[in-house]
Design a protein around this motif. Structure first.
Motif, PDB file in Angstrom:
ATOM      1  N   SER A 337       1.109  -1.338   0.555  1.00  0.00           N
ATOM      2  CA  SER A 337       0.353   0.071   0.025  1.00  0.00           C
ATOM      3  C   SER A 337       0.881   1.219   0.036  1.00  0.00           C
ATOM      4  N   TRP A 338       1.374   0.990  -1.532  1.00  0.00           N
ATOM      5  CA  TRP A 338       2.489   2.602  -1.095  1.00  0.00           C
ATOM      6  C   TRP A 338       1.728   3.707  -2.141  1.00  0.00           C
ATOM      7  N   HIS A 339       2.284   4.438  -1.617  1.00  0.00           N
ATOM      8  CA  HIS A 339       1.709   6.306  -2.489  1.00  0.00           C
ATOM      9  C   HIS A 339       2.814   7.435  -1.977  1.00  0.00           C
ATOM     10  N   LEU A 340       2.394   8.315  -2.703  1.00  0.00           N
ATOM     11  CA  LEU A 340       2.999   9.645  -2.433  1.00  0.00           C
ATOM     12  C   LEU A 340       1.660  10.584  -1.674  1.00  0.00           C
ATOM     13  N   VAL A 341       2.727  11.571  -1.158  1.00  0.00           N
ATOM     14  CA  VAL A 341       1.329  12.365  -0.460  1.00  0.00           C
ATOM     15  C   VAL A 341       2.454  13.992  -0.909  1.00  0.00           C
ATOM     16  N   ALA A 342       1.796  14.813  -1.363  1.00  0.00           N
ATOM     17  CA  ALA A 342       2.194  15.954  -1.879  1.00  0.00           C
ATOM     18  C   ALA A 342       2.440  17.585  -0.137  1.00  0.00           C
ATOM     19  N   LEU A 343       3.349  17.077   0.235  1.00  0.00           N
ATOM     20  CA  LEU A 343       4.251  17.953   1.094  1.00  0.00           C
ATOM     21  C   LEU A 343       3.896  19.605   1.023  1.00  0.00           C
ATOM     22  N   ASP A 344       3.394  19.310   2.208  1.00  0.00           N
ATOM     23  CA  ASP A 344       2.764  21.195   2.210  1.00  0.00           C
ATOM     24  C   ASP A 344       4.240  22.390   3.189  1.00  0.00           C
ATOM     25  N   TYR A 385       3.620  12.627 -14.180  1.00  0.00           N
ATOM     26  CA  TYR A 385       3.535  14.283 -14.555  1.00  0.00           C
ATOM     27  C   TYR A 385       2.999  14.678 -13.065  1.00  0.00           C
ATOM     28  N   LEU A 386       4.222  14.462 -12.687  1.00  0.00           N
ATOM     29  CA  LEU A 386       4.008  15.684 -10.616  1.00  0.00           C
ATOM     30  C   LEU A 386       3.469  16.950 -11.594  1.00  0.00           C
ATOM     31  N   SER A 387       3.230  17.618 -10.967  1.00  0.00           N
ATOM     32  CA  SER A 387       3.446  19.016 -10.731  1.00  0.00           C
ATOM     33  C   SER A 387       4.693  19.460 -10.002  1.00  0.00           C
ATOM     34  N   PRO A 388       5.414  20.769  -9.665  1.00  0.00           N
ATOM     35  CA  PRO A 388       6.335  21.203  -9.224  1.00  0.00           C
ATOM     36  C   PRO A 388       6.281  21.551  -7.566  1.00  0.00           C
ATOM     37  N   GLY A 389       6.869  20.919  -6.891  1.00  0.00           N
ATOM     38  CA  GLY A 389       7.007  20.387  -5.123  1.00  0.00           C
ATOM     39  C   GLY A 389       7.214  19.815  -4.933  1.00  0.00           C
ATOM     40  N   TYR A 390       7.157  19.050  -3.604  1.00  0.00           N
ATOM     41  CA  TYR A 390       7.450  18.179  -2.949  1.00  0.00           C
ATOM     42  C   TYR A 390       6.762  17.140  -2.671  1.00  0.00           C
ATOM     43  N   TYR A 391       7.362  15.969  -2.248  1.00  0.00           N
ATOM     44  CA  TYR A 391       6.484  14.500  -2.108  1.00  0.00           C
ATOM     45  C   TYR A 391       6.752  13.324  -1.437  1.00  0.00           C
ATOM     46  N   ALA A 392       6.744  13.027  -0.942  1.00  0.00           N
ATOM     47  CA  ALA A 392       7.232  11.916  -0.687  1.00  0.00           C
ATOM     48  C   ALA A 392       6.050  10.577  -0.330  1.00  0.00           C
TER      49      ALA A 392
END
Length: 408
Positions: A337-344, A385-392
């Motif tokens: 159960s892996w996924h990305l989280v868009a970080l703030d 195609y992720l948008s610019p930013g940090y992802y975990a």
């Protein structure tokens, strides 16, 4: 002149078959007269004609007089193989935008070779434009076009392997490693007391000796020589001696056979030298490591304050927008159960600004993989195609996590 040429060819055989093979982590560079450079190992040689080199990489100067056709082709990042993906990202060579990235590859046909998937690069010195090959390839090189052969050297002193022993007409002996040669002119041997240049016409014999006493040449060579005779028969072993002279009977090689016996073979009866190398197959992906777009990255460092999770890594690996992001690891781990989280952007209690998520945003900012797969024991998940930013990259089953950055 003919005697000197034969001596040169035989000495080159020893330089590139024996020395290169003894140390798998060292390669030879073939510098061509037009400025091209091919890095690799000799796999066969036909005296007075050509050598076949299995290259690791190469830089080509394409002369207009040799060029027959040049075909550029845009190739999407996702369609590149592993080596080209790594090169394109490592050299920031991708073109395009958020809607997709690519590089331009060239198929070039010359009078001597058909090149596929070359990279065109510009350099400060002349010639300004060169073409690079970064994937393993096989090239046939004519002896007359080789200007110099250089041996890659390390600072480590090798305790095992083979030494080159050069004996001159004047009875002087040099024991060490042949590190370079100008065909038909001279070779350079590195010994314990420095480097020595020896003219080819001064050499009477080149031998191979083990560095470690009590060891056999065959056990230390790291390769096997196959000699193809002019009558099409073959002899297999390790060349331990190459002797030169004016008469045919004085020009010969000594082959150490697998049973330990030695056989003297006249050079005039030899049509071709072939070499097979003992090389350990290295895994493309190492166990327990996580890869992102073919680069290994470490697990992220985090700090928890209440319901907030902060990412405190000093180094975050950046990738440009407009490419598919693919995580890989050996085994079936990524089938979970892996996924990305868009970080703030968040502020820690000590006032430090960094990236992270709350329990609420971990759910709200979750991005599921677009595809998942497992091929040849390697599992993977991809995000398009992720948008610019940090992802975990996070897993609901444990605390293992990784962080990446997407840039414009």
């Amino acid at each position: 002149m003919k005697t000197i040429l034969n001596k040169t060819l035989l000495a080159l055989t020893m330089l590139n078959i024996v020395v290169s093979a003894a140390y798998a982590d060292e390669k030879s560079t073939f510098v061509m007269k037009n400025g091209s450079r091919i890095v690799g190992k000799i796999i066969s040689q036909r005296p007075n004609k050509d050598i076949t080199v299995k290259s690791e990489k190469a830089t080509f100067v394409i002369d207009d007089a040799q060029l027959i056709s040049s075909t550029p082709k845009k190739t999407k990042y996702e369609n590149l193989d592993r080596e080209l993906k790594r090169w394109a990202l490592g050299h920031k060579a991708l073109k395009g935008d958020a809607n997709g990235r690519y590089i331009v590859l060239y198929d070039i046909k010359t009078r001597t070779h058909n090149h596929r998937n070359l990279l065109k690069t510009e350099q400060d010195e002349s010639p300004k434009t060169v073409y690079m090959q970064i994937k393993p390839e096989t090239y046939k090189l004519e002896w007359k076009n080789i200007a110099k052969i250089e041996k890659e050297q390390t600072d480590n002193i090798r305790k095992k392997g083979l030494n080159d022993v050069i004996i001159t007409l004047h009875g002087k002996t040099y024991s060490g490693t042949i590190v370079s040669q100008v065909p038909g002119v001279k070779l350079t041997v590195k010994t314990s007391d420095g480097r020595h240049e020896i003219h080819m016409s001064d050499i009477i014999e080149i031998r191979k000796e083990t560095k470690e006493k009590g060891m056999t040449v065959s056990s230390q060579a790291g390769y096997t020589n196959v000699i193809v005779m002019k009558d099409k028969t073959t002899k297999e072993g390790v060349i331990i001696t190459q002797h030169y002279g004016k008469r045919d009977k004085d020009k010969y090689v000594v082959l150490m056979l697998g049973n330990g016996k030695k056989e003297k073979i006249l050079s005039s009866k030899i049509e071709e030298y072939q070499t097979t190398y003992v090389e350990k197959k290295k895994a493309v992906y190492e166990k327990e490591k996580m890869y992102v777009n073919e680069f290994s990255i470490p697990a992220a460092k985090t700090k928890t304050e209440g319901d907030n999770t902060f990412y405190i890594d000093r180094k975050v690996y950046p990738f440009p927008e407009g490419i598919t992001i693919t995580f890989k690891t050996v085994g079936a781990k990524l089938k979970g159960s892996w996924h990305l989280v868009a970080l703030d952007n968040m502020t820690m209690e000590d006032g430090h600004r960094t990236q992270g998520y709350t329990q609420e945003t971990r759910s709200d900012n979750a991005i599921k993989p677009s595809t998942s797969d497992i091929i040849d024991g390697v599992s993977s998940i991809s995000f398009v195609y992720l948008s610019p930013g940090y992802y975990a990259l996070v897993n609901d089953s444990n605390d293992e996590t990784y962080i990446i950055k997407i840039t414009k």
